[in-house]
Design a protein around this motif. Structure first.
Motif, PDB file in Angstrom:
ATOM      1  N   PHE A  68      55.372  -2.858  52.957  1.00 20.64           N
ATOM      2  CA  PHE A  68      54.790  -4.326  53.141  1.00 20.64           C
ATOM      3  C   PHE A  68      54.185  -4.505  51.340  1.00 20.64           C
ATOM      4  N   ALA A  69      54.249  -3.657  50.681  1.00 19.92           N
ATOM      5  CA  ALA A  69      53.915  -3.898  49.196  1.00 19.92           C
ATOM      6  C   ALA A  69      54.479  -5.343  48.815  1.00 19.92           C
ATOM      7  N   ASN A  70      53.637  -6.133  48.354  1.00 20.70           N
ATOM      8  CA  ASN A  70      53.732  -7.418  47.575  1.00 20.70           C
ATOM      9  C   ASN A  70      54.483  -8.600  48.618  1.00 20.70           C
ATOM     10  N   MET A  71      54.220  -8.105  49.703  1.00 25.46           N
ATOM     11  CA  MET A  71      54.489  -9.210  51.038  1.00 25.46           C
ATOM     12  C   MET A  71      53.367 -10.031  50.924  1.00 25.46           C
ATOM     13  N   PRO A  72      53.722 -11.474  51.023  1.00 28.02           N
ATOM     14  CA  PRO A  72      52.499 -12.503  51.147  1.00 28.02           C
ATOM     15  C   PRO A  72      51.780 -12.099  52.254  1.00 28.02           C
ATOM     16  N   ALA A  73      50.623 -12.253  52.035  1.00 24.10           N
ATOM     17  CA  ALA A  73      49.540 -11.888  52.941  1.00 24.10           C
ATOM     18  C   ALA A  73      49.595 -12.652  54.476  1.00 24.10           C
ATOM     19  N   THR A  74      50.097 -13.971  54.164  1.00 24.16           N
ATOM     20  CA  THR A  74      50.328 -14.785  55.315  1.00 24.16           C
ATOM     21  C   THR A  74      51.426 -14.443  56.167  1.00 24.16           C
ATOM     22  N   ASP A  75      52.699 -13.995  55.553  1.00 23.50           N
ATOM     23  CA  ASP A  75      53.638 -13.477  56.327  1.00 23.50           C
ATOM     24  C   ASP A  75      53.572 -12.229  57.052  1.00 23.50           C
ATOM     25  N   ILE A 130      37.292  -7.697  73.822  1.00 20.88           N
ATOM     26  CA  ILE A 130      36.805  -6.626  73.457  1.00 20.88           C
ATOM     27  C   ILE A 130      36.886  -6.538  71.824  1.00 20.88           C
ATOM     28  N   GLU A 131      36.118  -5.336  71.412  1.00 18.77           N
ATOM     29  CA  GLU A 131      35.915  -5.098  69.635  1.00 18.77           C
ATOM     30  C   GLU A 131      36.941  -4.017  69.418  1.00 18.77           C
ATOM     31  N   LEU A 132      37.053  -4.318  68.118  1.00 25.72           N
ATOM     32  CA  LEU A 132      38.004  -3.262  67.412  1.00 25.72           C
ATOM     33  C   LEU A 132      37.311  -2.860  66.067  1.00 25.72           C
ATOM     34  N   LEU A 133      37.591  -1.568  65.999  1.00 25.20           N
ATOM     35  CA  LEU A 133      37.370  -1.014  64.542  1.00 25.20           C
ATOM     36  C   LEU A 133      38.655  -0.229  64.020  1.00 25.20           C
ATOM     37  N   ALA A 134      39.330  -0.694  63.177  1.00 24.01           N
ATOM     38  CA  ALA A 134      40.492  -0.209  62.528  1.00 24.01           C
ATOM     39  C   ALA A 134      40.646  -0.207  60.986  1.00 24.01           C
ATOM     40  N   THR A 135      41.599   0.330  60.794  1.00 26.56           N
ATOM     41  CA  THR A 135      42.069   0.774  59.277  1.00 26.56           C
ATOM     42  C   THR A 135      42.390  -1.000  58.751  1.00 26.56           C
ATOM     43  N   GLU A 136      41.764  -1.125  57.506  1.00 33.37           N
ATOM     44  CA  GLU A 136      42.250  -2.442  56.944  1.00 33.37           C
ATOM     45  C   GLU A 136      43.148  -2.417  55.777  1.00 33.37           C
ATOM     46  N   LEU A 137      44.096  -3.417  55.804  1.00 31.59           N
ATOM     47  CA  LEU A 137      45.131  -3.283  54.372  1.00 31.59           C
ATOM     48  C   LEU A 137      44.400  -3.932  53.303  1.00 31.59           C
ATOM     49  N   GLU A 138      44.484  -3.550  52.112  1.00 29.05           N
ATOM     50  CA  GLU A 138      44.180  -4.289  51.132  1.00 29.05           C
ATOM     51  C   GLU A 138      44.951  -5.604  50.729  1.00 29.05           C
ATOM     52  N   ARG A 139      44.351  -6.629  50.397  1.00 30.68           N
ATOM     53  CA  ARG A 139      45.006  -7.916  49.938  1.00 30.68           C
ATOM     54  C   ARG A 139      44.472  -8.222  48.392  1.00 30.68           C
ATOM     55  N   ARG A 140      45.627  -8.618  47.485  1.00 31.61           N
ATOM     56  CA  ARG A 140      45.312  -8.962  46.367  1.00 31.61           C
ATOM     57  C   ARG A 140      46.091 -10.164  45.652  1.00 31.61           C
TER      58      ARG A 140
END
Length: 199
Positions: A68-75, A130-140
């Motif tokens: 996923f590195a460098n993939m547009p966040a929207t994609d 329902i609710e979610l707590l999960a790992t998040e990916l960094e966007r830059r």
């Protein structure tokens, strides 16, 4: 102050689902051949986890960067949403789904707490209410880096994330469902812990 409302905490991968959602998403999105080739390329880190020489969080980041590195966040968000709404539910264990739905119908506060990436879970949990707590990916700069934004939501991190949004002492009883050592801390919070009991 203690509430009469019950709290139900569910791990996702292996507890609610029959297998890991990351590997399932990768195969569906990129195909078996590309995933096998990636496995060879990433074998020093993947095998390192098995022999205890590489931390699982490190290996996870290498896998995420590879695909996923460098993939547009929207994609990325579009493919993750498609997976959540069209494929995740197919992985659910019938007994686990029935238990989660029972808690929903009883009006309990239900939270999925997962080390998997939130983007391919959240559309599904939102649909269920329902609710979610999960790992998040960094966007830059509008792109996915492959790095984690914060810590991997596993082990003690599950409890830390939970306590950021609620006081466990305010709920009675607490039910928790998990299937690995990464769920031990979460299960320890519960009045009714269930380890591998939804299979």
């Amino acid at each position: 102050m203690q509430s009469d409302r019950a709290l139900a905490l569910f791990d996702l991968d292996g507890t609610l689902t029959r297998r890991d959602t990351l590997s399932d998403l990768l195969v569906r999105q990129f195909g078996v051949s590309r995933c096998l080739a990636a496995g060879v390329r990433l074998s020093p880190w993947l095998l390192g986890v098995l022999v205890g020489r590489v931390h699982r969080d490190t290996a996870k980041v290498y896998v995420l960067r590879h695909f996923f590195a460098n993939m547009p966040a929207t994609d990325f968000e579009a493919l993750a949403r498609h997976y959540a709404l069209n494929h995740l539910e197919k992985l659910l264990r019938p007994k686990a789904w029935a238990q989660l739905d029972w808690h929903r119908q009883q009006g309990h506060r239900v939270i999925v707490i997962s080390a998997s990436i939130a983007d391919w879970i959240r559309p599904w949990t939102e649909r269920l209410g329902i609710e979610l707590l999960a790992t998040e990916l960094e966007r830059r700069h509008g792109r996915i880096t492959g790095d984690l934004a914060g810590e991997n939501c596993r082990g003690e991190a599950k409890v830390r994330r939970l306590k950021e949004i609620l006081n466990p002492d305010a709920y009675q009883p607490i039910h928790a469902y998990g299937d690995t050592s990464g769920d031990t801390a979460m299960l320890a919070l519960a009045d009714h812990p269930v380890y591998r009991g939804l299979r």
